[in-house]
Each structure stands twice: as C-alpha cells, then as structure tokens.
Design an enzyme around this catalytic site. Structure first.
Site, PDB file in Angstrom:
ATOM      1  N   ASN A 146       0.825  -1.206   0.000  1.00 17.58           N
ATOM      2  CA  ASN A 146       0.000   0.000   0.000  1.00 17.58           C
ATOM      3  C   ASN A 146       0.864   1.262   0.000  1.00 17.58           C
ATOM      4  OD1 ASN A 146       0.441  -1.500   2.362  1.00 17.58           O
ATOM      5  ND2 ASN A 146      -0.792  -0.120   3.586  1.00 17.58           N
ATOM      6  N   THR A 147       0.355   2.299  -0.667  1.00 19.54           N
ATOM      7  CA  THR A 147       1.070   3.579  -0.749  1.00 19.54           C
ATOM      8  C   THR A 147       0.076   4.695  -0.412  1.00 19.54           C
ATOM      9  OG1 THR A 147       0.575   3.593  -3.122  1.00 19.54           O
ATOM     10  CG2 THR A 147       2.755   2.810  -2.475  1.00 19.54           C
ATOM     11  N   PRO A 148      -0.440   4.694   0.808  1.00 16.61           N
ATOM     12  CA  PRO A 148      -1.514   5.645   1.137  1.00 16.61           C
ATOM     13  C   PRO A 148      -1.015   7.084   1.229  1.00 16.61           C
ATOM     14  CG  PRO A 148      -0.791   4.497   3.110  1.00 16.61           C
ATOM     15  CD  PRO A 148      -0.035   3.896   1.966  1.00 16.61           C
TER      16      PRO A 148
ATOM     17  N   GLU B  61     -11.621  -1.973  -9.249  1.00 16.27           N
ATOM     18  CA  GLU B  61     -12.316  -2.946  -8.414  1.00 16.27           C
ATOM     19  C   GLU B  61     -13.731  -3.152  -8.948  1.00 16.27           C
ATOM     20  OE1 GLU B  61     -11.868  -2.080  -4.189  1.00 16.27           O
ATOM     21  OE2 GLU B  61      -9.816  -1.443  -4.596  1.00 16.27           O
TER      22      GLU B  61
ATOM     23  N   ALA C 114      -3.184   8.841 -15.414  1.00 18.19           N
ATOM     24  CA  ALA C 114      -4.393   8.110 -15.844  1.00 18.19           C
ATOM     25  C   ALA C 114      -5.479   8.257 -14.780  1.00 18.19           C
ATOM     26  CB  ALA C 114      -4.065   6.635 -16.084  1.00 18.19           C
TER      27      ALA C 114
ATOM     28  N   CYS D  50      -7.791   5.139  -4.291  1.00 18.95           N
ATOM     29  CA  CYS D  50      -6.717   5.669  -5.137  1.00 18.95           C
ATOM     30  C   CYS D  50      -6.917   7.048  -5.745  1.00 18.95           C
ATOM     31  CB  CYS D  50      -6.416   4.657  -6.238  1.00 18.95           C
ATOM     32  SG  CYS D  50      -5.706   3.158  -5.553  1.00 18.95           S
TER      33      CYS D  50
ATOM     34  N   LYS E 221      -5.956   9.940  -3.364  1.00 24.10           N
ATOM     35  CA  LYS E 221      -4.551   9.828  -2.956  1.00 24.10           C
ATOM     36  C   LYS E 221      -3.615  10.093  -4.127  1.00 24.10           C
ATOM     37  CE  LYS E 221      -3.055   5.058  -3.195  1.00 24.10           C
ATOM     38  NZ  LYS E 221      -2.079   5.051  -4.261  1.00 24.10           N
TER      39      LYS E 221
ATOM     40  N   LYS F 134     -18.221   1.809  -4.773  1.00 28.65           N
ATOM     41  CA  LYS F 134     -18.850   1.603  -6.083  1.00 28.65           C
ATOM     42  C   LYS F 134     -19.511   0.226  -6.034  1.00 28.65           C
ATOM     43  CE  LYS F 134     -16.163   0.230  -9.532  1.00 28.65           C
ATOM     44  NZ  LYS F 134     -15.044  -0.026 -10.462  1.00 28.65           N
TER      45      LYS F 134
ATOM     46  N   ARG G  61     -26.799   8.360  -7.107  1.00 21.58           N
ATOM     47  CA  ARG G  61     -26.126   7.680  -8.228  1.00 21.58           C
ATOM     48  C   ARG G  61     -26.956   7.706  -9.507  1.00 21.58           C
ATOM     49  NH1 ARG G  61     -20.708   6.730  -7.361  1.00 21.58           N
ATOM     50  NH2 ARG G  61     -20.365   6.031  -5.246  1.00 21.58           N
TER      51      ARG G  61
HETATM   52  P1  NAD Z   1      -3.929  -3.034   0.009  1.00 20.09           P
HETATM   53  O1  NAD Z   1      -3.808  -2.204   1.220  1.00 20.09           O
HETATM   54  O2  NAD Z   1      -5.184  -3.796  -0.242  1.00 20.09           O
HETATM   55  O3  NAD Z   1      -2.746  -4.128  -0.025  1.00 20.09           O
HETATM   56  C1  NAD Z   1      -1.438  -3.849   0.290  1.00 20.09           C
HETATM   57  C2  NAD Z   1      -0.895  -5.014   1.116  1.00 20.09           C
HETATM   58  O4  NAD Z   1       0.511  -4.837   1.302  1.00 20.09           O
HETATM   59  C3  NAD Z   1      -1.497  -5.099   2.518  1.00 20.09           C
HETATM   60  O5  NAD Z   1      -2.133  -6.350   2.678  1.00 20.09           O
HETATM   61  C4  NAD Z   1      -0.287  -4.942   3.459  1.00 20.09           C
HETATM   62  O6  NAD Z   1      -0.366  -5.721   4.631  1.00 20.09           O
HETATM   63  C5  NAD Z   1       0.847  -5.393   2.573  1.00 20.09           C
HETATM   64  N1  NAD Z   1       2.167  -4.918   3.009  1.00 20.09           N
HETATM   65  C6  NAD Z   1       2.529  -3.666   3.384  1.00 20.09           C
HETATM   66  N2  NAD Z   1       3.836  -3.642   3.694  1.00 20.09           N
HETATM   67  C7  NAD Z   1       4.317  -4.891   3.507  1.00 20.09           C
HETATM   68  C8  NAD Z   1       5.606  -5.486   3.650  1.00 20.09           C
HETATM   69  N3  NAD Z   1       6.659  -4.776   4.030  1.00 20.09           N
HETATM   70  N4  NAD Z   1       5.738  -6.796   3.369  1.00 20.09           N
HETATM   71  C9  NAD Z   1       4.670  -7.528   2.972  1.00 20.09           C
HETATM   72  N5  NAD Z   1       3.432  -7.015   2.813  1.00 20.09           N
HETATM   73  C10 NAD Z   1       3.263  -5.713   3.075  1.00 20.09           C
HETATM   74  O7  NAD Z   1      -3.614  -2.094  -1.219  1.00 20.09           O
HETATM   75  P2  NAD Z   1      -4.095  -2.264  -2.730  1.00 20.09           P
HETATM   76  O8  NAD Z   1      -5.460  -1.696  -2.900  1.00 20.09           O
HETATM   77  O9  NAD Z   1      -3.820  -3.658  -3.188  1.00 20.09           O
HETATM   78  O10 NAD Z   1      -3.087  -1.261  -3.455  1.00 20.09           O
HETATM   79  C11 NAD Z   1      -1.716  -1.569  -3.568  1.00 20.09           C
HETATM   80  C12 NAD Z   1      -1.074  -0.591  -4.528  1.00 20.09           C
HETATM   81  O11 NAD Z   1      -1.672  -0.730  -5.828  1.00 20.09           O
HETATM   82  C13 NAD Z   1      -1.246   0.873  -4.160  1.00 20.09           C
HETATM   83  O12 NAD Z   1      -0.104   1.573  -4.548  1.00 20.09           O
HETATM   84  C14 NAD Z   1      -2.417   1.322  -5.012  1.00 20.09           C
HETATM   85  O13 NAD Z   1      -2.371   2.710  -5.300  1.00 20.09           O
HETATM   86  C15 NAD Z   1      -2.211   0.525  -6.269  1.00 20.09           C
HETATM   87  N6  NAD Z   1      -3.419   0.239  -7.055  1.00 20.09           N
HETATM   88  C16 NAD Z   1      -4.573  -0.133  -6.421  1.00 20.09           C
HETATM   89  C17 NAD Z   1      -5.704  -0.464  -7.179  1.00 20.09           C
HETATM   90  C18 NAD Z   1      -6.991  -0.901  -6.526  1.00 20.09           C
HETATM   91  O14 NAD Z   1      -7.967  -1.086  -7.249  1.00 20.09           O
HETATM   92  N7  NAD Z   1      -7.060  -1.097  -5.223  1.00 20.09           N
HETATM   93  C19 NAD Z   1      -5.614  -0.451  -8.576  1.00 20.09           C
HETATM   94  C20 NAD Z   1      -4.412  -0.084  -9.177  1.00 20.09           C
HETATM   95  C21 NAD Z   1      -3.313   0.240  -8.398  1.00 20.09           C
HETATM   96  C1  UGA Z   2      -9.731   3.366 -10.510  1.00 17.69           C
HETATM   97  C2  UGA Z   2      -9.357   3.334 -11.999  1.00 17.69           C
HETATM   98  O1  UGA Z   2     -10.549   3.200 -12.772  1.00 17.69           O
HETATM   99  C3  UGA Z   2      -8.414   2.172 -12.296  1.00 17.69           C
HETATM  100  O2  UGA Z   2      -8.011   2.222 -13.660  1.00 17.69           O
HETATM  101  C4  UGA Z   2      -7.195   2.276 -11.395  1.00 17.69           C
HETATM  102  O3  UGA Z   2      -6.336   1.175 -11.615  1.00 17.69           O
HETATM  103  C5  UGA Z   2      -7.635   2.290  -9.955  1.00 17.69           C
HETATM  104  O4  UGA Z   2      -8.541   3.411  -9.748  1.00 17.69           O
HETATM  105  C6  UGA Z   2      -6.518   2.486  -8.976  1.00 17.69           C
HETATM  106  O5  UGA Z   2      -5.457   2.958  -9.317  1.00 17.69           O
HETATM  107  O6  UGA Z   2      -6.813   2.184  -7.823  1.00 17.69           O
HETATM  108  P1  UGA Z   2     -11.454   2.103  -8.959  1.00 17.69           P
HETATM  109  O7  UGA Z   2     -11.164   3.211  -8.013  1.00 17.69           O
HETATM  110  O8  UGA Z   2     -11.369   0.712  -8.475  1.00 17.69           O
HETATM  111  O9  UGA Z   2     -10.466   2.197 -10.226  1.00 17.69           O
HETATM  112  O10 UGA Z   2     -12.932   2.301  -9.565  1.00 17.69           O
HETATM  113  P2  UGA Z   2     -13.556   3.289 -10.659  1.00 17.69           P
HETATM  114  O11 UGA Z   2     -14.474   2.509 -11.497  1.00 17.69           O
HETATM  115  O12 UGA Z   2     -12.532   4.091 -11.340  1.00 17.69           O
HETATM  116  O13 UGA Z   2     -14.437   4.256  -9.760  1.00 17.69           O
HETATM  117  C7  UGA Z   2     -13.853   5.205  -8.893  1.00 17.69           C
HETATM  118  C8  UGA Z   2     -14.934   6.083  -8.290  1.00 17.69           C
HETATM  119  O14 UGA Z   2     -15.474   6.967  -9.260  1.00 17.69           O
HETATM  120  C9  UGA Z   2     -16.115   5.295  -7.726  1.00 17.69           C
HETATM  121  O15 UGA Z   2     -16.514   5.869  -6.499  1.00 17.69           O
HETATM  122  C10 UGA Z   2     -17.180   5.467  -8.776  1.00 17.69           C
HETATM  123  O16 UGA Z   2     -18.480   5.358  -8.265  1.00 17.69           O
HETATM  124  C11 UGA Z   2     -16.887   6.875  -9.255  1.00 17.69           C
HETATM  125  N1  UGA Z   2     -17.397   7.136 -10.622  1.00 17.69           N
HETATM  126  C12 UGA Z   2     -16.880   6.473 -11.678  1.00 17.69           C
HETATM  127  C13 UGA Z   2     -18.395   8.077 -10.815  1.00 17.69           C
HETATM  128  O17 UGA Z   2     -18.874   8.722  -9.851  1.00 17.69           O
HETATM  129  N2  UGA Z   2     -18.845   8.320 -12.078  1.00 17.69           N
HETATM  130  C14 UGA Z   2     -18.340   7.661 -13.153  1.00 17.69           C
HETATM  131  O18 UGA Z   2     -18.805   7.928 -14.291  1.00 17.69           O
HETATM  132  C15 UGA Z   2     -17.343   6.719 -12.952  1.00 17.69           C
END
Ligand code: NAD
Ligand code: UGA
Length: 464
Positions: free
Chosen positions: A96-98, A170, A228, A281, A284, A344, A438
């Site tokens: 995670n990169t919060p 997601e 993006a 995301c 952040k 969502k 919505r």
């Molecule tokens: P998440 O919090 O669900 O998962 C991250 C995991 O990493 C956690 O389970 C945590 O315990 C683990 N972790 C942290 N430090 C660790 C360590 N030192 N060793 C082993 N495990 C460790 O986060 P996420 O939603 O999967 O997101 C991860 C990254 O991907 C972020 O940078 C996010 O921005 C990016 N991202 C997320 C999404 C999404 O849809 N959630 C989509 C694209 C990109």
């Molecule tokens: C988003 C991006 O779509 C992914 O490409 C990216 O990888 C990801 O972030 C990430 O880096 O975490 P996600 O946040 O899972 O994905 O879901 P989205 O479908 O993008 O929706 C994000 C938010 O925007 C939701 O709350 C959704 O309800 C809202 N949304 C989306 C709207 O209010 N209107 C729209 O037309 C579309």
C-alpha cells in the site's frame, strides 16, 4: 512431493503485498501461466489466512473461481517473506502507498514507508540477482530511490527495477486483468533493462496481444499511472460540476452527458454524475500529483489538479445541503435508510467511500441511520465504529427501509434499480423521500408511486 513440484516451474514469481491488487493480479498470472509458480506474501497473517480459506479477504466478481482453480497448484499465499524473497527470481512489489498523514507532506504526499521497508527486505534476503517490479502506484522517480537502496550493499547481486503499474478497477478486476486496454512496462533503456523488460513482456504475452503491451522509460511509466487516475477523476469532477449547473437551470445531466459523450473525441465512459468518486486511489493519487507539482514549483498546475478533489468534496456537501433543505431543514430524529456503502458497485471495499462522509454528516444532524449493502456491511460497521449516534446495519433493503423517512442511494448496485419501490413506499413514514446519489432509480416511476424524488443534476420531482 511439493518441494519437487515447486522446483519444476519455468518461472518463479513473487508478489509482496496480498491486497486488492496483489491478490487478483497474481491470480491472473497463475491462471494464464500454469507452468509458472506464483507466490503472494504479506505481513498481515489474517489476510493470508483468508486467501488460503474459502472466504477470500474481499468480494470481487469472478475472483473466487480463479483462486479455486490455481491455489495450491501454482498459486500460493504465505507469510514467509524472507524465504520467498530468496527463492524467487521475479518480484512484484504491491504494497500500500496511502496518503501520508504525518510530518512533511502530510495529507498530500504518498507514504512510502511500506514500499521502502519492502526494498530493504529484498536487499537483505536476496542471495541471487532479481528483477524487481513496481506494481504499486508511486511518485515519479521512486524507482531511482529503490535502485539506490538495492544497490547499496551487495556487489555481485544485481537488481533490475521495472515499473509496471496496474490499471484494473475494483468490481471489474478480473475482466480488466484478462482483457486490459494496455499493459505498461517501464524500464531503463540499457542492455540489462531491456532484457528484464523482455522477461516481463513474455509473461503478459501469454494472454495479452503484443500490440497492447506498451513500453516506455521508467519515469514515464510511473507518471502515466498517476496521470491516468487524475484524468479519470477529472472526468467525474467535470460532469459533477455541470450537475450543479443543471440543478439551477432545469437541464438534465444524463441528457447533457449523452449529448457531450457521443462526440468520439470526448467519449461516453466515466460521465455518470453522482455523489463523487471514492476508492483508495483517486484522491490519494491526485494529491500525490499535486504534491509533486508543488515540489517542482509548478503551483498553477498543482492548483488545477487540486480543484478536481475540491469539486468532489463540494459535490458531497451539496448533496447533504439538498437533503437538509428538502426535508424541512431538520433531520434530527428522522430515520434514514442508506442504500449502499461500498465506494462503487460490485465490491465490498469502502475505502474513501463517499458514504463515510455523508453518513457522518447525517449523524451530526442527529438523523437515525439504517445502513444496507449487499457486500460491504462489515466494512461499513468498522468505518462507523467511532461515530456517535444511532446506526443500524440491515442487509435486506426492504427491512432496512421500513419506517424510514428517506431512502438515500449511495452506491450504484444494480440491485437498487430493481427494488419493488411500491412495497418499500408502503412501509415508510410519509412524506417519503428518495435522494438518489447515483442516478439509478427510475425517477418518474417512484414519483408516481408517491415519493418525493431528488436526483443529481436533474429537476426534483416533488409532491410538496
Ligand atoms: P492493500 O492495502 O489492499 O494491499 C497492500 C498489502 O501490502 C497489505 O495487505 C499490506 O499488509 C501489505 N504490506 C505492506 N507492507 C508490507 C511489507 N513490508 N511486506 C509484505 N506485505 C506488506 O492495497 P491495494 O489496494 O492492493 O493497493 C496496492 C497498490 O496498488 C497501491 O499503490 C495502489 O495505489 C495501487 N493500485 C490499487 C488499485 C486498486 O484497485 N485497489 C488499482 C491499481 C493500483
Ligand atoms: C480506478 C481506476 O478506474 C483504475 O483504472 C485504477 O487502476 C484504480 O482506480 C486504482 O489505481 O486504484 P477504482 O477506483 O477501483 O479504479 O474504480 P472506478 O471505477 O474508477 O471508480 C472510482 C470512483 O469513481 C467510484 O466511487 C465510482 O463510483 C466513481 N465514478 C466512476 C463516478 O462517480 N462516475 C463515473 O462515471 C465513474
């Protein structure tokens, strides 16, 4: 027997971080490449236990099926980080990169502590050269810091760092991973950088056409991920800003979105007005982009992107204000049914869900809340655990709505399009309200039933 099997794999891949991205993305690699061994590790043993159990750590359509097919065959979940670093040749980092909530850059910059710890762990436990792939979303130039850490002590062992950001969303993760618009791989354009790039490309080529695998330098790749997400969030804020104007002028935001979106240059997607974007995301990553721009002295650029987040907050404030106004300026003691808490549809994730802010505001107005959601009630209860006030959690929407003054739709679950609103209306306190955050409810139909209907960016339909 298992040790023997484990040695027979063509490639050995590790992912550090078994979260929303690490789990599904590695499951897809294991599914598409049965001759590769894929191991996902995490410091969180509860999460690993869940991955190894029938009850996965979160709901994602289609995920369970893939996990069942590959787990224990070529897909493994473990907490043994040290040994796994030693054993694997290709390491994805997906921690995670919060947003940082302390010190310099608090509330803006990305908190890189988990990522840095991981880099140090890789350095400490590696006994052979490896490809290290940034899959988590990071500020541009982070790979440089990772390289500095990884090259800080071991002379003979070489680490090649690649950037391979994830674009899945997601709720549609499995389809996004299986049929992505593109896969992006950033590398150094050196001999070893290009070799590592080819190795990663070969993994994705197993199921993704080469034309969709884009390569670039590392910095472009890191930055493209932030951009993006910023562009996507910007579309949501753009349409939401216009929804406010629609409400003043009797224009209808859905009609405007359709008229604007049919221009191919603009496109139809991501133009649904609502209560604003949530999820872990968008906010952040934009704040991170804003922080980077300020760091480089680009204050005007920073202000431009920051406004995307401000409009998102404004949209939620507007929604609450409209509720208060329409319900005679008081919510105290009124029972309000919240339909949907996930950020969502099709996910149990509630991180940064607009529902958190909205329900907290409603509670501060002394409303009594009944929260309903088909998948996210456990997370909703955790999110509201410290909140003061009267909150109940009831999964069945018909039960949840009973005796309520208002229905408030906060998540676009398709279930809410198909509810028997006549039946719900009969069980509610009158006058009954719907606030559709919505724009998924059939307004005309609900108005005809007797509801006072308020949607986003549309004229209110009211009997009052
Ligand atoms: P998440 O919090 O669900 O998962 C991250 C995991 O990493 C956690 O389970 C945590 O315990 C683990 N972790 C942290 N430090 C660790 C360590 N030192 N060793 C082993 N495990 C460790 O986060 P996420 O939603 O999967 O997101 C991860 C990254 O991907 C972020 O940078 C996010 O921005 C990016 N991202 C997320 C999404 C999404 O849809 N959630 C989509 C694209 C990109
Ligand atoms: C988003 C991006 O779509 C992914 O490409 C990216 O990888 C990801 O972030 C990430 O880096 O975490 P996600 O946040 O899972 O994905 O879901 P989205 O479908 O993008 O929706 C994000 C938010 O925007 C939701 O709350 C959704 O309800 C809202 N949304 C989306 C709207 O209010 N209107 C729209 O037309 C579309």
């Amino acid at each position: 027997m298992e040790t023997k099997n484990r040695m027979n794999f063509k490639k050995k891949i590790l992912c550090i971080g078994a979260g929303y991205v690490g789990g599904p993305s590695m499951a897809m690699i294991a599914f598409k490449c049965p001759d590769y061994r894929v191991t996902v590790v995490d410091v969180n043993s509860e999460r690993i236990d869940a991955w190894n159990s029938p009850q996965l750590p979160f709901y994602e359509p289609g995920l369970e099926d893939i996990i069942k097919k590959r787990r224990g065959k070529n897909l493994f979940f473990s907490t043994d980080i040290e040994n796994q670093i030693r054993e694997n040749d290709i390491i994805f980092v997906c921690v995670n990169t919060p947003t940082k909530n302390y010190g310099a850059g608090a509330h803006m910059a990305a908190d890189l502590q988990y990522w840095e710890k991981t880099a140090r762990q890789i350095l400490k436990h590696s006994r052979s050269s490896k490809i290290v792939i940034e899959k988590c979303t990071l500020p541009v130039k982070t790979a440089l810091a990772m390289e500095k850490i990884l090259s800080s002590s071991r002379g003979k062992i070489k680490f090649e760092v690649l950037s391979n950001p994830e674009f899945m969303a997601e709720g549609s993760a499995i389809n996004d991973l299986e049929n992505p618009d593109r896969v992006l791989i950033g590398s150094h354009e050196t001999k070893s950088g290009l070799k590592a790039r080819t190795e990663l490309t070969e993994i994705y080529q197993r199921w993704i056409p080469s034309s969709k695998i884009i390569t670039s330098n590392i910095w472009s790749s890191e930055l493209s991920k932030l951009v993006a997400n910023a562009f996507l969030a910007q579309r949501v804020s753009s349409i939401n800003s216009i929804s406010a104007l629609c409400e003043k002028t009797d224009a209808d935001i859905s009609e405007v979105a359709r008229a604007v979106g049919t221009d191919d240059r603009i496109g139809r997607k991501f133009l649904n007005a609502g209560i604003g974007f949530g999820g872990s995301c968008f906010k952040k990553d934009i704040l991170n982009l804003v922080y980077l721009c300020r760091h480089y002295g680009l204050d005007e650029v920073a202000a431009y992107w920051e406004s995307v987040v401000k409009i998102n907050e404004y949209q939620q404030q507007r929604f609450i204000a409209a509720m208060l106004h329409s319900m005679f300026h008081t919510l105290a003691g009124k029972r309000i049914c919240i339909l949907g808490f996930a950020f969502k549809a099709d996910t149990s994730d509630t991180r940064e869900s607009p529902a958190i802010y909205i329900t907290q505001k409603l509670l501060s107005e002394k409303a009594e809340l009944v929260i309903s959601d088909p998948r996210a009630l456990k997370n909703a209860a955790a999110d509201l655990s410290g909140a003061e006030g009267n909150v109940q959690f009831i999964e069945d929407p018909y039960e949840a709505a009973r005796g309520c003054h208002a229905l408030v739709v906060l998540t676009d679950w398709s279930l809410y399009r198909m509810l028997d609103y006549k039946k719900i209306y009969r069980s509610m306190t009158k006058p009954a309200f719907i606030f559709d955050g919505r724009n998924i409810v059939d307004r005309e139909k609900c108005f005809a039933i007797g509801f006072n209907v308020y949607a986003i960016g549309k004229p209110a339909l009211t009997h009052l």
